[in-house]
Write a protein that holds these residues in place. Structure first.
Motif, PDB file in Angstrom:
ATOM      1  N   CYS A 198       9.657  -1.386  -4.100  1.00 48.98           N
ATOM      2  CA  CYS A 198       8.544  -2.147  -4.394  1.00 48.98           C
ATOM      3  C   CYS A 198       9.184  -3.542  -5.078  1.00 48.98           C
ATOM      4  N   VAL A 199      10.153  -3.413  -5.920  1.00 45.17           N
ATOM      5  CA  VAL A 199      10.918  -4.507  -6.634  1.00 45.17           C
ATOM      6  C   VAL A 199      11.230  -5.537  -5.523  1.00 45.17           C
ATOM      7  N   TYR A 200      12.029  -5.018  -4.577  1.00 46.01           N
ATOM      8  CA  TYR A 200      12.651  -5.767  -3.671  1.00 46.01           C
ATOM      9  C   TYR A 200      11.383  -6.498  -2.862  1.00 46.01           C
ATOM     10  N   THR A 201      10.483  -5.808  -2.679  1.00 50.38           N
ATOM     11  CA  THR A 201       9.384  -6.191  -1.657  1.00 50.38           C
ATOM     12  C   THR A 201       8.788  -7.362  -2.220  1.00 50.38           C
ATOM     13  N   CYS A 202       8.164  -6.971  -3.517  1.00 50.18           N
ATOM     14  CA  CYS A 202       7.621  -7.748  -4.357  1.00 50.18           C
ATOM     15  C   CYS A 202       8.277  -9.241  -4.552  1.00 50.18           C
ATOM     16  N   ALA A 208      -2.005   8.692  -9.566  1.00 49.89           N
ATOM     17  CA  ALA A 208      -2.185   8.650 -10.760  1.00 49.89           C
ATOM     18  C   ALA A 208      -0.893   7.977 -11.646  1.00 49.89           C
ATOM     19  N   LEU A 209       0.235   7.892 -10.749  1.00 51.94           N
ATOM     20  CA  LEU A 209       1.425   7.226 -11.230  1.00 51.94           C
ATOM     21  C   LEU A 209       1.459   5.767 -10.894  1.00 51.94           C
ATOM     22  N   LEU A 210       0.393   5.341 -10.102  1.00 57.12           N
ATOM     23  CA  LEU A 210       0.451   3.849  -9.618  1.00 57.12           C
ATOM     24  C   LEU A 210       0.526   2.985 -10.781  1.00 57.12           C
ATOM     25  N   LEU A 260       0.936  -1.010   0.158  1.00 56.85           N
ATOM     26  CA  LEU A 260       0.098   0.114  -0.095  1.00 56.85           C
ATOM     27  C   LEU A 260       0.930   1.361   0.023  1.00 56.85           C
ATOM     28  N   ILE A 261       0.657   2.235  -0.960  1.00 54.90           N
ATOM     29  CA  ILE A 261       1.403   3.239  -1.194  1.00 54.90           C
ATOM     30  C   ILE A 261       0.608   4.615  -0.436  1.00 54.90           C
ATOM     31  N   HIS A 262       1.439   5.120   0.445  1.00 51.59           N
ATOM     32  CA  HIS A 262       0.868   6.500   1.174  1.00 51.59           C
ATOM     33  C   HIS A 262       1.649   7.467   1.114  1.00 51.59           C
ATOM     34  N   HIS A 263       1.205   8.579   1.171  1.00 51.41           N
ATOM     35  CA  HIS A 263       1.983   9.928   1.469  1.00 51.41           C
ATOM     36  C   HIS A 263       1.798  10.528   2.781  1.00 51.41           C
ATOM     37  N   ILE A 306       0.199  -3.785  -6.005  1.00 52.67           N
ATOM     38  CA  ILE A 306       0.583  -2.204  -5.669  1.00 52.67           C
ATOM     39  C   ILE A 306      -0.550  -1.556  -5.749  1.00 52.67           C
ATOM     40  N   ASP A 307      -1.177  -0.865  -4.650  1.00 52.12           N
ATOM     41  CA  ASP A 307      -2.356  -0.259  -4.438  1.00 52.12           C
ATOM     42  C   ASP A 307      -2.141   0.945  -3.862  1.00 52.12           C
ATOM     43  N   GLY A 308      -3.099   2.078  -3.794  1.00 52.61           N
ATOM     44  CA  GLY A 308      -3.053   3.311  -3.040  1.00 52.61           C
ATOM     45  C   GLY A 308      -3.798   2.892  -1.720  1.00 52.61           C
ATOM     46  N   HIS A 309      -3.608   3.879  -0.953  1.00 50.15           N
ATOM     47  CA  HIS A 309      -4.416   3.817   0.545  1.00 50.15           C
ATOM     48  C   HIS A 309      -5.825   3.803   0.349  1.00 50.15           C
TER      49      HIS A 309
END
Length: 210
Positions: free
Chosen positions: A163-167, A196-198, A58-61, A177-180
């Protein structure tokens, strides 16, 4: 603004993801600063380990100021600020997110134990970054506010590399790989511009993983 360039030209050349070859097995671990490195407070209670592999990232800011101080010292200071807020204001036992990505592209462990769990690849520390996802998703906070502007290039490069390493470690498909906001209706996190960049993030991660 994130410039459009190839992943291998940007990420690998910067030394953030070393040893990339024709197979993902050749990718080496990223330099991720531990809680000890940035002098984190100890958790107020023991953290919980969840055995098994998480389902997604999950991607956050952080929705904080888009500073131009890209230094390691600032990254450490910001990590301490997040932890203080999460513990003293939110009442959590530690930082809520598993990892933090600074504006300068420094990757830091968030919640204690998250880095060891990632390296092991068979467990996750229970987080506090998204209701319903804390035991099944790796949460990474990206320092900044991305409602009206995109992250700087250095931060983007380290996000892709992370993300590459975690995947790879957890066997997570890049499609997960999703957004919050995808899993919590009461937020616009990670901001319209980063959200929008996801699709591009998933594509670049998939390209490396083959």
């Amino acid at each position: 603004m994130v410039r459009r360039r190839t992943l291998l030209g940007g990420v690998a050349a910067s030394g953030l993801l070393l040893g990339l070859g024709t197979t993902p097995a050749t990718a080496k671990a990223l330099p991720i600063r531990s809680c000890a490195d940035w002098r984190a407070r100890p958790p107020s209670a023991p953290t919980t380990l969840v055995y098994g592999t998480p389902e997604r990232i999950l991607i956050h800011h952080t929705a904080t100021e888009n500073v131009t101080d890209y230094s390691e010292a600032h990254a450490y200071e910001h990590a301490r600020w997040i932890q203080d807020r999460h513990m003293d204001v939110n009442g959590w036992i530690d930082s809520g997110q598993h990892f933090t990505n600074s504006r300068g592209g420094f990757l830091l462990e968030g919640r204690h134990g998250s880095l060891d769990a990632l390296r092991a690849g068979d467990r996750l520390v229970e987080g506090a970054h998204c209701p319903g996802q804390n035991r099944i998703a790796v949460g990474i906070e990206n320092e900044g506010l991305y409602t009206a502007e995109e992250p700087p290039q250095g931060q983007w490069d380290t996000l892709v590399s992370f993300c590459v390493y975690t995947c790879q470690q957890y066997g997570i498909p890049p499609t997960e790989i999703d957004g919050h906001r995808d899993h919590y209706d009461a937020t616009v996190c990670p901001g319209d511009k980063l959200y929008a960049l996801l699709p591009r993030l998933r594509q670049e991660v998939a390209r490396v993983l083959g």
